[in-house]
Scaffold this motif. Structure first.
Motif, PDB file in Angstrom:
ATOM      1  N   THR A  95      10.814  16.550 -26.692  1.00 59.96           N
ATOM      2  CA  THR A  95      11.231  17.399 -27.815  1.00 59.96           C
ATOM      3  C   THR A  95      10.073  18.207 -28.381  1.00 59.96           C
ATOM      4  OG1 THR A  95      10.846  15.678 -29.473  1.00 59.96           O
ATOM      5  CG2 THR A  95      13.027  15.740 -28.415  1.00 59.96           C
ATOM      6  N   GLY A  96       8.857  17.954 -27.896  1.00 58.72           N
ATOM      7  CA  GLY A  96       7.712  18.730 -28.351  1.00 58.72           C
ATOM      8  C   GLY A  96       6.781  18.000 -29.291  1.00 58.72           C
ATOM      9  N   VAL A  97       7.146  16.767 -29.723  1.00 56.72           N
ATOM     10  CA  VAL A  97       6.262  16.015 -30.616  1.00 56.72           C
ATOM     11  C   VAL A  97       5.038  15.537 -29.843  1.00 56.72           C
ATOM     12  CG1 VAL A  97       8.060  15.246 -32.186  1.00 56.72           C
ATOM     13  CG2 VAL A  97       7.567  13.903 -30.153  1.00 56.72           C
ATOM     14  N   ASP A  98       3.927  15.342 -30.554  1.00 54.37           N
ATOM     15  CA  ASP A  98       2.701  14.848 -29.920  1.00 54.37           C
ATOM     16  C   ASP A  98       2.826  13.380 -29.541  1.00 54.37           C
ATOM     17  OD1 ASP A  98       1.462  17.320 -30.153  1.00 54.37           O
ATOM     18  OD2 ASP A  98       0.643  16.858 -32.134  1.00 54.37           O
ATOM     19  N   PHE A  99       3.598  12.619 -30.329  1.00 55.51           N
ATOM     20  CA  PHE A  99       3.727  11.191 -30.050  1.00 55.51           C
ATOM     21  C   PHE A  99       5.008  10.677 -30.716  1.00 55.51           C
ATOM     22  CE2 PHE A  99       1.681  11.443 -34.152  1.00 55.51           C
ATOM     23  CZ  PHE A  99       2.267  10.409 -34.896  1.00 55.51           C
ATOM     24  N   TYR A 100       5.410   9.496 -30.280  1.00 57.75           N
ATOM     25  CA  TYR A 100       6.476   8.779 -30.975  1.00 57.75           C
ATOM     26  C   TYR A 100       5.957   7.382 -31.291  1.00 57.75           C
ATOM     27  CZ  TYR A 100       7.332   6.812 -26.300  1.00 57.75           C
ATOM     28  OH  TYR A 100       7.200   6.194 -25.078  1.00 57.75           O
ATOM     29  N   THR A 101       6.568   6.736 -32.283  1.00 59.45           N
ATOM     30  CA  THR A 101       6.087   5.441 -32.758  1.00 59.45           C
ATOM     31  C   THR A 101       7.078   4.338 -32.406  1.00 59.45           C
ATOM     32  OG1 THR A 101       4.906   6.486 -34.589  1.00 59.45           O
ATOM     33  CG2 THR A 101       5.363   4.126 -34.793  1.00 59.45           C
ATOM     34  N   ILE A 102       6.542   3.227 -31.894  1.00 62.35           N
ATOM     35  CA  ILE A 102       7.355   2.043 -31.615  1.00 62.35           C
ATOM     36  C   ILE A 102       6.857   0.912 -32.509  1.00 62.35           C
ATOM     37  CG2 ILE A 102       8.067   0.328 -29.909  1.00 62.35           C
ATOM     38  CD1 ILE A 102       7.597   2.373 -27.732  1.00 62.35           C
ATOM     39  N   GLU A 103       7.761   0.320 -33.265  1.00 61.01           N
ATOM     40  CA  GLU A 103       7.461  -0.892 -34.019  1.00 61.01           C
ATOM     41  C   GLU A 103       8.414  -1.960 -33.531  1.00 61.01           C
ATOM     42  OE1 GLU A 103       6.845  -2.477 -38.610  1.00 61.01           O
ATOM     43  OE2 GLU A 103       7.409  -0.393 -38.217  1.00 61.01           O
ATOM     44  N   THR A 104       7.876  -3.069 -33.051  1.00 60.56           N
ATOM     45  CA  THR A 104       8.727  -4.069 -32.405  1.00 60.56           C
ATOM     46  C   THR A 104       8.321  -5.464 -32.801  1.00 60.56           C
ATOM     47  OG1 THR A 104       9.605  -4.806 -30.256  1.00 60.56           O
ATOM     48  CG2 THR A 104       7.270  -4.174 -30.329  1.00 60.56           C
ATOM     49  N   VAL A 105       9.298  -6.375 -32.817  1.00 55.97           N
ATOM     50  CA  VAL A 105       9.064  -7.784 -33.085  1.00 55.97           C
ATOM     51  C   VAL A 105       9.532  -8.569 -31.877  1.00 55.97           C
ATOM     52  CG1 VAL A 105       9.651  -9.768 -34.536  1.00 55.97           C
ATOM     53  CG2 VAL A 105       9.332  -7.509 -35.570  1.00 55.97           C
ATOM     54  N   HIS A 106       8.644  -9.435 -31.350  1.00 55.27           N
ATOM     55  CA  HIS A 106       9.011 -10.292 -30.223  1.00 55.27           C
ATOM     56  C   HIS A 106       8.497 -11.704 -30.474  1.00 55.27           C
ATOM     57  CE1 HIS A 106       8.291 -12.165 -26.181  1.00 55.27           C
ATOM     58  NE2 HIS A 106       9.569 -11.827 -26.082  1.00 55.27           N
ATOM     59  N   ASN A 107       9.431 -12.633 -30.634  1.00 60.72           N
ATOM     60  CA  ASN A 107       9.114 -14.061 -30.783  1.00 60.72           C
ATOM     61  C   ASN A 107       8.037 -14.308 -31.841  1.00 60.72           C
ATOM     62  OD1 ASN A 107      10.969 -14.338 -28.787  1.00 60.72           O
ATOM     63  ND2 ASN A 107       9.556 -15.049 -27.208  1.00 60.72           N
ATOM     64  N   GLY A 108       8.210 -13.703 -33.025  1.00 61.99           N
ATOM     65  CA  GLY A 108       7.318 -13.957 -34.140  1.00 61.99           C
ATOM     66  C   GLY A 108       6.088 -13.075 -34.211  1.00 61.99           C
ATOM     67  N   LYS A 109       5.988 -12.088 -33.315  1.00 63.32           N
ATOM     68  CA  LYS A 109       4.830 -11.191 -33.312  1.00 63.32           C
ATOM     69  C   LYS A 109       5.302  -9.765 -33.543  1.00 63.32           C
ATOM     70  CE  LYS A 109       2.443 -13.966 -29.744  1.00 63.32           C
ATOM     71  NZ  LYS A 109       3.574 -14.832 -29.365  1.00 63.32           N
ATOM     72  N   ARG A 110       4.711  -9.089 -34.546  1.00 62.28           N
ATOM     73  CA  ARG A 110       5.062  -7.697 -34.820  1.00 62.28           C
ATOM     74  C   ARG A 110       3.956  -6.775 -34.274  1.00 62.28           C
ATOM     75  NH1 ARG A 110       8.492  -5.332 -38.344  1.00 62.28           N
ATOM     76  NH2 ARG A 110       8.818  -7.287 -39.474  1.00 62.28           N
TER      77      ARG A 110
ATOM     78  N   LEU B 192      12.130  -0.638 -33.334  1.00 61.87           N
ATOM     79  CA  LEU B 192      12.415   0.599 -34.059  1.00 61.87           C
ATOM     80  C   LEU B 192      11.541   1.704 -33.486  1.00 61.87           C
ATOM     81  CD1 LEU B 192      13.003   0.998 -37.828  1.00 61.87           C
ATOM     82  CD2 LEU B 192      11.452   2.564 -36.690  1.00 61.87           C
ATOM     83  N   ILE B 193      12.175   2.767 -32.995  1.00 60.64           N
ATOM     84  CA  ILE B 193      11.468   3.922 -32.441  1.00 60.64           C
ATOM     85  C   ILE B 193      11.688   5.102 -33.381  1.00 60.64           C
ATOM     86  CG2 ILE B 193      11.302   5.531 -30.502  1.00 60.64           C
ATOM     87  CD1 ILE B 193      12.259   3.291 -28.690  1.00 60.64           C
ATOM     88  N   SER B 194      10.612   5.827 -33.727  1.00 61.99           N
ATOM     89  CA  SER B 194      10.736   6.960 -34.643  1.00 61.99           C
ATOM     90  C   SER B 194       9.895   8.119 -34.144  1.00 61.99           C
ATOM     91  CB  SER B 194      10.307   6.561 -36.062  1.00 61.99           C
ATOM     92  OG  SER B 194       8.958   6.122 -36.073  1.00 61.99           O
ATOM     93  N   PHE B 195      10.326   9.327 -34.489  1.00 65.65           N
ATOM     94  CA  PHE B 195       9.590  10.529 -34.094  1.00 65.65           C
ATOM     95  C   PHE B 195       9.988  11.679 -35.012  1.00 65.65           C
ATOM     96  CE2 PHE B 195      13.411  10.150 -31.604  1.00 65.65           C
ATOM     97  CZ  PHE B 195      13.982  11.408 -31.658  1.00 65.65           C
ATOM     98  N   GLY B 196       9.150  12.705 -35.064  1.00 65.09           N
ATOM     99  CA  GLY B 196       9.392  13.848 -35.935  1.00 65.09           C
ATOM    100  C   GLY B 196      10.347  14.857 -35.336  1.00 65.09           C
ATOM    101  N   VAL B 197      11.002  15.621 -36.242  1.00 61.57           N
ATOM    102  CA  VAL B 197      11.998  16.617 -35.840  1.00 61.57           C
ATOM    103  C   VAL B 197      11.835  17.847 -36.727  1.00 61.57           C
ATOM    104  CG1 VAL B 197      14.459  17.142 -35.717  1.00 61.57           C
ATOM    105  CG2 VAL B 197      13.649  14.874 -35.061  1.00 61.57           C
ATOM    106  N   LYS B 198      12.031  19.017 -36.152  1.00 59.02           N
ATOM    107  CA  LYS B 198      12.005  20.252 -36.939  1.00 59.02           C
ATOM    108  C   LYS B 198      13.344  20.451 -37.646  1.00 59.02           C
ATOM    109  CE  LYS B 198       8.512  22.722 -34.236  1.00 59.02           C
ATOM    110  NZ  LYS B 198       8.197  23.930 -33.431  1.00 59.02           N
TER     111      LYS B 198
END
Length: 920
Positions: free
Chosen positions: A167-182, A230-236
């Motif tokens: 989509t043209g963004v420089d990066f996207y962000t992933i925040e995840t929890v797996h078995n007690g680790k964020r 949770l995956i997030s990214f910017g949008v125009k």
């Protein structure tokens, strides 16, 4: 999507292996992550949403296996090689204590923000298995997938998780929890940054870490939260509609997907993206969607799966088939194959369609074509079975009408009517259950030996007479439940025919026995048998129609004398008009004192790129000038130059105006939308007129007021015009002179500015209602005030009255505040508030001149009684809001009948007493 084979058998000698040039690695990264997608926005929504759905499904399977309800062989195959090892089921990756057993949705949120560039934010939140261990490194790798050895997921290529970069963004962000680790990371084109620091300043200690295979330390925060991503990214900003359309069009058949939009002012709105499912089987989904009018492909995980991703219209040109129509989804799983490890031959595990690696399009190869043709054939067989099962009527006429719904597509909005678009109508010959000898054949064959005529009337305006037309029935669509008459010895009567057409609100059908059109000479035993059979059939059909509750005896009908007198007067008037020959529609409207005007209706498509930006669009009406001159309803008019003001008025009336089906109670769902409100009552809009058939040009029966006497003695009215909201109409300048003679018909400017009895300024009561409701919206967030029911009844009554006033949809019309007329409204409110707090005549005069130039003694812009209640409750809540708002046991709307725990109430009273709120 499928069990995916990555390697292909090499034919001939191995030769020199191909590889990617080191200098071209970044270019290949760009191609696979960004430029391969021709439609980045739909692809991003599709890939990330289905990845979330896959994670949810993986969680469900893991729970089944961990609890012993299933074995891994039920869902996975075992394959080895570096392209398959990560896709084998690894029981050590899962922990029941960390899997969320309550949340099973994928939440897509579009957050609108102020600013420029990629200021808006899209998030996709799933409650699946989370990302940890080896999968953390997979985030860095193109082609990494855990889904190639199971048919339970949509993905398999290992490219979709990176799609946001397209989509043209420089990066996207992933925040995840797996078995007690964020974990948290930013993913770029050529790298991934893990962004949880080594030291936790809040805890005052180092964050723990895991070590990747290359020695990289990845820090995490311990957490009690369940596994999720949770995956997030910017949008125009200018892409807002495109994202909304991408969600609705592709994910409409995935009920576990939720879509929320948060406006810049913080208002949250759950968008309705799922159509009503009318039929869902192994091969078909039939819904009431308005987005797709032709058959479309829904890509499913396997045969018979209830949900899937919409891949757009079926290309019947590629199939070399005639175009089909109707909002029907063909379910198509993805083709699943593996290679025999010994022979290298392709083994088909499941037939289906092939898609591109980007999963944007169906590949129209021979496998795809053959499969879709087989689905269409299976769907047609299924439709035929459903039709036969549905036709269980024992009343013969009801059965014929039910057959008509499929065979002639008369009821296009029903399941049967929509299925009729894809079935072989010629081959379908349903039988009548009580007498299987009779089947739904052509009208000519079924009514052989009978005279079956359709009686219609047509007004000849040249002479002012109604002309009766009698013609042979052509198809079953001409049958209706109230228009069938059995003829006896009596001949046709012109006025009786006219009367019955009037009572039946359309053409009538008259049936009587007659001679067979194709005569048989009875000189042979065989011919006598044929004649006896056809005579018996004719007599049986006549008997069944006579017994039907939908037929009546023509001879028994008596013409109503009052109707006959009115009809003759009508014809006399028509003959007076007939002196004008060859008149146009416009001239006839003028003679009948009709005019072309417009009211407004809510624009359901103003969020779609294909629709108008206006929240309201014109709705054509043809009222009589004389009716407007006599109307008792408050009516605001304007011309073309006043469109903006008229639409603002509609926006303010909208929360209080009746829905269209509340006015026209028998209206079918196919004629309305959820946002349709009525802004004009004196005449229905032109769109409520029939556009085909013998009643073409006339209003549908449900739009014409009528009454019905019920068996219990009550009277049923099919319309309800008992509403107080004002009418809005746009007229031409030539009609203003006449309609404005009625004091109830006012220019639209008076909606926003009227005089009080004391010569002050005010607005229409519904403008005041809207503004007041908008100002007190915050009361809906204070549901803890429900506790006042057991503490202070007077305050509770005020809370209840406030909540009822605020509980209307004013948020969807916040655009009003940006319109040119709104500052004038705020001036009236400002003057209102000033006069409320001041009784100094000189100060009021000075304020009036500052706002209006003129001397205005007062202004009324809000409901002051409600505002006083609101201010009192705001003051009462101050200092106690935080604690009370944290007590979930008292959070109810005022209309609830819930009983509160009295021990809890006692504790709250002690607290309120300490805060000086108990004896208020």
């Amino acid at each position: 999507m499928s069990i995916k084979t990555i390697d292909k058998q090499i034919k001939g000698s191995e030769g020199l292996a191909k590889k990617i040039n080191k200098g071209a690695e970044k270019m290949v990264f760009d191609i696979l992550q960004s430029t391969q997608y021709s439609t980045p926005i739909p692809s991003t929504i599709r890939e990330l949403a289905t990845n979330g759905a896959d994670a949810q499904r993986e969680k469900e399977i893991a729970i089944e296996i961990l609890t012993g309800k299933a074995s891994k062989e039920d869902y996975y195959i075992e394959r080895h090689g570096e392209q398959y090892d990560d896709s084998n089921f690894d029981i050590s990756y899962y922990n029941l204590d960390h899997l969320d057993t309550e949340n099973n949705t994928v939440q897509i949120t579009y957050k609108e923000n102020e600013g420029t560039g990629y200021c808006d934010v899209v998030t996709i939140h799933d409650y699946g298995v989370g990302i940890g261990e080896r999968r953390l490194e997979g985030v860095l790798e193109l082609g990494y997938s855990t889904k190639r050895n199971t048919a339970e997921n949509f993905g398999a290529f290992g490219l979709g998780a990176k799609v946001a970069l397209s989509t043209g963004v420089d990066f996207y962000t992933i925040e995840t929890v797996h078995n007690g680790k964020r974990f948290k990371m930013n993913c770029y084109n050529y790298k991934t940054d893990f962004i949880i620091p080594a030291f936790n300043p809040v805890a005052g200690q180092a964050n723990p870490y895991v070590v990747l295979s290359d020695g990289t330390k990845v820090h995490y925060v311990p957490t009690d939260a369940k596994n999720q991503t949770l995956i997030s990214f910017g949008v125009k900003k200018h892409n807002r509609r495109d994202y909304r359309d991408a969600v609705e069009e592709q994910l409409m058949y995935m009920p576990n997907i939720r879509f929320k939009r948060i406006a810049e002012d913080g208002y949250e709105r759950d968008e309705h993206i799922h159509p009503k499912i009318m039929h869902n089987s192994d091969n078909l989904i039939i819904s009431d969607t308005y987005l797709f009018s032709k058959p479309h492909i829904v890509l499913t995980k396997d045969v018979g799966a209830p949900t899937g991703v919409n891949y757009g219209f079926v290309d019947f040109r590629e199939l070399e088939m005639q175009q089909m129509w109707g909002p029907i989804a063909f379910k198509c799983p993805a083709r699943q194959v593996i290679n025999d490890p010994e022979t290298g031959e392709e083994i088909v595990l499941q037939d289906g369609v092939d898609v591109t690696p980007s999963r944007e399009k169906v590949i129209w190869n021979e496998n795809t074509k053959a499969y879709i043709k087989s689905v269409i054939e299976a769907a047609a067989d299924e439709a035929s079975e459903i039709v036969q099962e549905e036709l269980q009527q024992t009343d013969f006429v009801s059965w014929l009408i039910a057959c008509k719904q499929v065979l002639t597509k008369a009821d296009s909005g029903s399941v049967l009517g929509r299925l009729s678009n894809i079935i072989d109508q010629e081959a379908l010959k349903p039988k009548f259950g009580p007498d299987p000898r009779l089947k739904n054949e052509s009208v000519k064959k079924l009514f052989a030996g009978m005279k079956v005529e359709v009686i219609t009337k047509v007004r000849d305006y040249r002479i002012g007479e109604d002309i009766i037309d009698r013609s042979a029935i052509e198809n079953y669509s001409q049958l209706r439940e109230n228009n069938i008459f059995i003829m006896g010895e009596e001949n046709h009567s012109k006025y009786k025919d006219m009367y019955l057409i009037h009572k039946c609100e359309g053409p009538i059908i008259c049936i009587k026995s007659s001679e067979f059109s194709s005569g048989l000479t009875l000189d042979s035993a065989e011919n006598r048998k044929k004649h006896a059979r056809r005579t018996a059939k004719r007599n049986r059909v006549l008997e069944l129609i006579t017994e039907s509750t939908h037929s009546r005896n023509y001879d028994d009908i008596e013409v109503d004398e009052e109707w006959l007198e009115e009809y003759k007067d009508e014809i006399a008037t028509a003959k007076e008009v007939a002196q004008f020959e060859n008149i146009t529609s416009a001239e006839r409207r003028k003679i009948e004192e009709r005019m072309v005007a417009y009211t407004f209706r809510y624009n359901e498509k103003h969020w779609h790129s294909s629709g108008s930006d206006n929240r309201y669009i014109r709705d054509k009406i043809e009222p009589k000038v004389k009716d407007l001159m006599k109307t008792q309803r408050t009516t605001y008019y304007g011309t073309a130059a006043d469109d903006d003001k008229l639409m603002v008025a509609c926006g303010m009336i909208y929360p209080f105006a009746p829905r269209v089906h509340e006015v026209y109670k028998d209206m079918g769902r196919q004629y309305r939308t959820d946002g349709d409100r009525v802004f004009f009552f004196d005449t229905p809009p032109v769109r409520f007129k029939e556009t085909w058939g013998t009643n073409k040009g006339n209003f549908y029966p449900w739009a014409v007021p009528s009454t019905q006497n019920k068996e219990d003695g009550t009277v049923y009215h099919n319309t309800n015009f008992d509403w107080d909201t004002p009418q809005i109409i746009r007229v031409s300048q030539s009609n203003v002179k006449h309609i404005s003679m009625n004091p109830n018909v006012k220019h639209i400017d008076e909606f926003f500015l009227q005089l009080t009895p004391n010569g002050g300024y005010t607005m229409d009561e519904y403008a005041i209602k809207w503004y007041t409701a908008d100002k007190v919206q915050n009361i809906k967030n204070k549901t803890y005030l429900y506790c006042l029911k057991d503490i202070n009844q007077d305050l509770f009554d005020k809370y209840k009255a406030l909540y009822e006033a605020a509980d209307v949809d004013v948020r969807s019309n916040q655009w009003i505040k940006k319109e040119e007329i709104f500052p004038a409204i705020e001036k009236i409110v400002e003057m209102h508030n000033f006069c409320k707090d001041n009784d100094d005549a000189a100060a009021i005069q000075q304020k009036s001149r500052e706002l209006f130039v003129l001397d205005v003694p007062e202004a009324i812009g809000v409901d002051q009684e409600l505002m006083d209640k609101f201010n009192e409750l705001e003051e009462w809540s101050e200092g106690v809001h935080t604690l009370l708002d944290s007590i979930s046991e008292i959070q109810y709307q005022p209309g609830s009948t819930s009983t509160l725990d009295q021990d809890l109430i006692k504790e709250i009273k002690v607290y309120l007493d300490a805060k000086g709120r108990l004896d208020w």
